[in-house]
Design an enzyme around this catalytic site. Structure first.
Site, short mmCIF file in Angstrom:
data_model
loop_
_atom_site.label_atom_id
_atom_site.label_comp_id
_atom_site.label_asym_id
_atom_site.label_seq_id
_atom_site.Cartn_x
_atom_site.Cartn_y
_atom_site.Cartn_z
N SER A 18 0.83 -1.20 0.00
CA SER A 18 0.00 0.00 0.00
C SER A 18 0.87 1.25 0.00
O SER A 18 1.84 1.36 0.75
CB SER A 18 -0.91 0.01 1.23
OG SER A 18 -1.55 1.27 1.32
N ARG A 19 0.49 2.22 -0.86
CA ARG A 19 1.22 3.51 -0.91
C ARG A 19 0.60 4.51 0.08
O ARG A 19 1.12 5.61 0.24
CB ARG A 19 1.14 4.13 -2.30
CG ARG A 19 1.44 3.19 -3.43
CD ARG A 19 2.92 2.84 -3.49
NE ARG A 19 3.07 1.66 -4.33
CZ ARG A 19 4.20 1.05 -4.59
NH1 ARG A 19 5.31 1.49 -4.06
NH2 ARG A 19 4.24 -0.02 -5.36
N SER A 20 -0.51 4.16 0.69
CA SER A 20 -1.20 5.12 1.55
C SER A 20 -0.35 5.62 2.72
O SER A 20 -0.39 6.82 3.02
CB SER A 20 -2.52 4.52 2.05
OG SER A 20 -3.40 4.34 0.95
N THR A 65 -8.80 -1.36 2.41
CA THR A 65 -8.51 -1.76 1.04
C THR A 65 -8.78 -3.25 0.86
O THR A 65 -9.35 -3.89 1.75
CB THR A 65 -7.07 -1.31 0.63
OG1 THR A 65 -6.89 -1.57 -0.76
CG2 THR A 65 -5.99 -2.00 1.44
N LYS A 69 -13.31 -4.05 1.52
CA LYS A 69 -14.17 -2.89 1.27
C LYS A 69 -15.67 -3.20 1.37
O LYS A 69 -16.45 -2.37 1.82
CB LYS A 69 -13.88 -2.28 -0.10
CG LYS A 69 -12.52 -1.57 -0.19
CD LYS A 69 -12.39 -0.92 -1.56
CE LYS A 69 -11.04 -0.25 -1.74
NZ LYS A 69 -10.97 0.54 -2.98
N ASP A 105 -13.30 6.98 -3.54
CA ASP A 105 -12.73 6.63 -4.85
C ASP A 105 -13.35 7.45 -5.98
O ASP A 105 -12.66 7.85 -6.92
CB ASP A 105 -12.91 5.13 -5.14
CG ASP A 105 -11.96 4.27 -4.32
OD1 ASP A 105 -10.88 4.76 -3.94
OD2 ASP A 105 -12.31 3.10 -4.06
N ASN A 154 -17.71 -5.15 -20.74
CA ASN A 154 -17.01 -6.11 -19.87
C ASN A 154 -16.89 -7.46 -20.55
O ASN A 154 -17.74 -7.85 -21.36
CB ASN A 154 -17.76 -6.25 -18.54
CG ASN A 154 -16.89 -6.87 -17.48
OD1 ASN A 154 -15.72 -6.51 -17.35
ND2 ASN A 154 -17.44 -7.81 -16.71
N ALA A 158 -22.74 -10.25 -18.27
CA ALA A 158 -23.74 -10.28 -17.18
C ALA A 158 -23.33 -9.36 -16.03
O ALA A 158 -24.19 -8.73 -15.40
CB ALA A 158 -23.91 -11.71 -16.67
N TYR A 221 -1.97 2.31 -12.11
CA TYR A 221 -0.86 3.27 -12.09
C TYR A 221 0.51 2.60 -11.99
O TYR A 221 1.53 3.28 -11.82
CB TYR A 221 -1.04 4.32 -10.97
CG TYR A 221 -1.26 3.73 -9.60
CD1 TYR A 221 -2.54 3.49 -9.13
CD2 TYR A 221 -0.17 3.41 -8.80
CE1 TYR A 221 -2.74 2.93 -7.89
CE2 TYR A 221 -0.37 2.85 -7.55
CZ TYR A 221 -1.64 2.61 -7.10
OH TYR A 221 -1.84 2.05 -5.88
N GLY A 242 -3.39 6.98 -13.70
CA GLY A 242 -4.22 6.66 -12.53
C GLY A 242 -3.67 7.10 -11.19
O GLY A 242 -4.35 6.97 -10.17
P1 ATR Z 1 -11.91 -4.17 -9.03
O1 ATR Z 1 -12.83 -4.33 -7.85
O2 ATR Z 1 -10.54 -3.67 -8.68
O3 ATR Z 1 -12.52 -3.35 -10.11
P2 ATR Z 1 -12.53 -6.83 -10.05
O4 ATR Z 1 -13.85 -6.86 -9.38
O5 ATR Z 1 -11.66 -8.04 -9.94
O6 ATR Z 1 -11.61 -5.64 -9.56
O7 ATR Z 1 -12.78 -6.47 -11.58
C1 ATR Z 1 -11.80 -6.61 -12.52
C2 ATR Z 1 -12.36 -6.30 -13.90
O8 ATR Z 1 -11.33 -6.55 -14.86
C3 ATR Z 1 -13.54 -7.16 -14.29
O9 ATR Z 1 -14.44 -6.37 -15.04
C4 ATR Z 1 -12.88 -8.24 -15.17
O10 ATR Z 1 -13.75 -8.81 -16.13
P3 ATR Z 1 -14.78 -10.02 -15.74
O11 ATR Z 1 -15.93 -9.39 -15.04
O12 ATR Z 1 -15.14 -10.61 -17.04
O13 ATR Z 1 -13.98 -10.94 -14.84
C5 ATR Z 1 -11.82 -7.44 -15.86
N1 ATR Z 1 -10.70 -8.27 -16.36
C6 ATR Z 1 -9.75 -8.87 -15.63
N2 ATR Z 1 -8.90 -9.55 -16.44
C7 ATR Z 1 -9.35 -9.36 -17.71
C8 ATR Z 1 -8.92 -9.80 -19.00
N3 ATR Z 1 -7.83 -10.59 -19.13
N4 ATR Z 1 -9.61 -9.42 -20.09
C9 ATR Z 1 -10.71 -8.63 -19.96
N5 ATR Z 1 -11.17 -8.18 -18.78
C10 ATR Z 1 -10.51 -8.54 -17.67
#
Ligand code: ATR
Length: 280
Positions: A18-20, A65, A69, A105, A154, A158, A221, A242
């Site tokens: 963590s950078r915080s 974090t 969360k 955020d 995404n 879904a 970032y 970021g």
């Molecule tokens: P956070 O809470 O940090 O946003 P997360 O809930 O793990 O992290 O979400 C990560 C996002 O990156 C998701 O939308 C994920 O897509 P899926 O919902 O299909 O899992 C997306 N993601 C991660 N790896 C990916 C990849 N290789 N290609 C496309 N999308 C990816």
């Protein structure tokens, strides 16, 4: 307002990267406050007990974090509007003896763009890549700032649909394959997926077909310039990294615990960049 020797924390699992502590430690020194901000590693099973013991441990509050969360959201006795909308809490403090949870955020995201791309919310439709917790904060910030059209793309459609249903009017869900169709009409592209992180050279979508005035930002970032941002810059588009989101999201918490609204300065940014470069 908090007293001058307030104690604050950042809790996560793991927490070493963590950078915080660097950010809040800089501000404590800068403003001459005799407070502290310490990283605490707490496993998920122990998180409720950690929150119950905050008062006794002398904490004024702290940051939350990954992976806590959502649990912090459920356990907070009060929640601010952003936390309610996003479904996650990243900042805790006490209010009238009760544990309050907020989410900064969305503020961090908006403040970063305000600094580097003023007018961003009036630049046309927004495309958000990803549908996790970070995407929820980004969408909330966009709607708060009056963006009329947000398209979530995404890999798993879904999950995008769940978010579109959650936020309602103006927010739509699409598969990643719809990017080529929508990018020419997109004013702001936001990557919230982990693609491009830590030497992963994949680009989630091709920004070269975006309009000339489009803005591209990444919440990743590390590295500061992700492959997506590099491609957008090569195309001549405005890009925003970021790191500013991380710095700005820290501001409201510091103010709650220590009573001073701190500034995000070039010096602070340079300090964190040096830390990232050192790979610490
Ligand atoms: P956070 O809470 O940090 O946003 P997360 O809930 O793990 O992290 O979400 C990560 C996002 O990156 C998701 O939308 C994920 O897509 P899926 O919902 O299909 O899992 C997306 N993601 C991660 N790896 C990916 C990849 N290789 N290609 C496309 N999308 C990816």
């Amino acid at each position: 307002m908090a007293e001058s020797a307030s104690k604050a924390f950042v809790v996560g699992h793991p927490i070493a990267h963590s950078r915080s502590p660097k950010i809040h430690g800089y501000w404590l020194k800068q403003y001459g406050i005799a407070g502290s901000y310490e990283p605490v590693d707490v496993a998920p099973a122990d998180f409720p007990a950690f929150l119950s013991g905050l008062r006794q441990a002398g904490f004024a509050g702290g940051n939350v974090t990954i992976p806590h969360k959502e649990a912090a959201w459920a356990l907070a006795e009060l929640r601010d509007e952003a936390a309610e909308a996003i479904g996650a809490v990243n900042t805790l403090w006490f209010e009238g003896g009760r544990l309050a949870g907020g989410n900064t955020d969305a503020h961090g995201f908006a403040a970063n763009l305000d600094e580097y791309a003023p007018g961003w919310a009036r630049n046309g439709p927004v495309m958000v890549l990803g549908a996790g917790g970070a995407a929820r904060a980004v969408i909330h910030a966009c709607l708060q700032r009056g963006v009329r059209e947000v398209r979530i793309l995404n890999r798993t459609p879904a999950r995008a649909q769940e978010l579109a249903d959650r936020f309602g009017a103006g927010v739509s869900a699409h598969p990643l394959a719809a990017a080529a169709e929508f990018l020419p009409g997109t004013g702001l592209l936001v990557n919230t997926t982990s693609l491009g992180m830590h030497g992963n050279s994949e680009i989630p979508v091709d920004p070269s077909v975006m309009p000339d005035q489009a803005i591209v930002t990444d919440i990743v970032y590390v590295p500061l310039e992700t492959p997506l941002l590099a491609a957008a810059r090569t195309r001549g588009l405005k890009t925003v990294d970021g790191l500013g989101m991380l710095l700005h999201q820290a501001v409201p918490g510091f103010e709650r615990w220590f009573g001073i609204r701190p500034q995000v300065t070039p010096e602070l940014r340079a300090l964190v960049v040096a830390d990232l470069d050192a790979g610490a």
